[in-house]
Design an enzyme around this catalytic site. Structure first.
Site, PDB file in Angstrom:
ATOM      1  N   LYS A   1       1.208   4.186  -2.900  1.00 38.31           N
ATOM      2  CA  LYS A   1       0.848   5.565  -2.596  1.00 38.31           C
ATOM      3  C   LYS A   1       1.992   6.539  -2.874  1.00 38.31           C
ATOM      4  CE  LYS A   1      -3.401   5.096  -1.249  1.00 38.31           C
ATOM      5  NZ  LYS A   1      -4.480   5.604  -2.150  1.00 38.31           N
TER       6      LYS A   1
ATOM      7  N   TYR B   1       0.829  -1.207   0.000  1.00 35.59           N
ATOM      8  CA  TYR B   1       0.000   0.000   0.000  1.00 35.59           C
ATOM      9  C   TYR B   1       0.868   1.264   0.000  1.00 35.59           C
ATOM     10  CZ  TYR B   1      -3.534   3.265   1.907  1.00 35.59           C
ATOM     11  OH  TYR B   1      -4.382   4.321   2.128  1.00 35.59           O
TER      12      TYR B   1
END
Length: 300
Positions: free
Chosen positions: A169, A165
């Site tokens: 990002k 994640y």
């Protein structure tokens, strides 16, 4: 001054709940025609239910706004393109792209399967690429557009068990910084929001008091600002959460400039570590060799 989006068409990915829903609702409330994209399903992206997008569309229409649903996955190239196609076919154009869709498959790096790493990258980062790529020619041709990416403190600062994640990002930062230079003379602004919000993705991660205060609706004004004509900048990241808003920038220390006539050694760096690491007098990082450094090296 009242910020309005009358005559503009916005698409919001992952808009069936949480942050995406709040963004879509606010944009519609201020006059935008909205494509509500969401395949539905669980936070790990393993199921789908069109009812999520349909419910938000119904809410927008009930409040007097205009909206249509799209159920495609941003992780699929054709699906991502279909979101933009839906906007054009339903409303005649596209002006605002809010990339919000995301999933979680958290595990420590040593335990994480590469399939889970790649799937999260595919949804968050490649999904952002696919949707933005599909909209980009239309924005360039009309000479106007606003694009918003959704990053996270998990990537910009780091978290635990979120290497997939966080990597996705932070990858958006590089994409944004390059696209801002490719808009030519068009009035296209591309920025990021780094939200903290109490949603199903953060349930149990942030404490109860912060969760209660950090509603998605307290983040949405930042996204709407970045999506508005009033946004006159590109390449910026705005932190937003619990009614707090701030600008985030990479910083660069004054650093160590070695004699240009002498080859630097490893030992030089060890001995002058404090000069390299000291952030007193740090400035926003826009280039490695700034004017002051270039002068010291005899390059200007």
């Amino acid at each position: 001054m009242t910020v309005r989006f009358d005559g503009q068409v916005a698409l919001v990915t992952g808009a069936g709940a949480g942050l995406g829903r709040a963004h879509a609702m606010l944009l519609a409330e201020r006059g935008a025609k909205v494509v509500v994209n969401d395949p539905g399903g669980t936070i790990d992206g393993r199921a789908g239910d069109a009812a999520a997008a349909d419910k938000v569309v119904e809410e927008i229409r009930a409040a007097g706004g205009e909206a249509v649903a799209n159920y495609a996955s941003v992780a699929d190239r054709e699906g991502a393109t279909s979101i933009v196609t839906t906007a054009i076919e339903a409303f005649g154009g596209i002006h605002i792209v809010v990339n919000n869709a995301g999933i979680l498959r958290d595990k420590t790096f040593i335990k994480m399967e590469l399939d889970d790493f790649e799937t999260v990258m595919q949804v968050h980062f490649n999904g952002t690429v696919y949707v933005t790529k599909a909209a980009w020619p239309h924005l360039i041709e009309q000479g106007y557009g606003r694009v918003v990416f959704t990053t996270s403190g998990s990537g910009l600062v780091g978290s635990y068990g979120q290497s997939n994640y966080g990597a996705a990002k932070t990858a958006m930062l590089g994409l944004m910084n390059n696209l801002k230079n490719e808009k030519k003379k068009a009035d296209i602004q591309i920025n990021m929001v780094s939200p903290v919000a109490g949603t199903r993705m953060t349930q149990g991660i942030i404490d109860e008091k912060q969760f209660a205060l950090s509603t998605p609706e307290r983040v949405a004004p930042a996204v709407a600002w970045l999506a508005s004509k009033e946004c006159d900048f590109s390449g910026e990241t705005i932190a937003a959460g619990a009614g707090y808003f701030a600008r985030i920038r990479l910083m660069k220390s004054r650093g160590l400039t070695c004699d240009p006539d002498t080859m630097p050694t490893i030992e030089d760096l060890v001995a002058r570590k404090d000069d390299i690491m000291d952030l007193e007098g740090a400035t926003a990082y826009t280039t490695t060799l700034d004017a002051e450094t270039r002068a010291k090296l005899g390059l200007s």
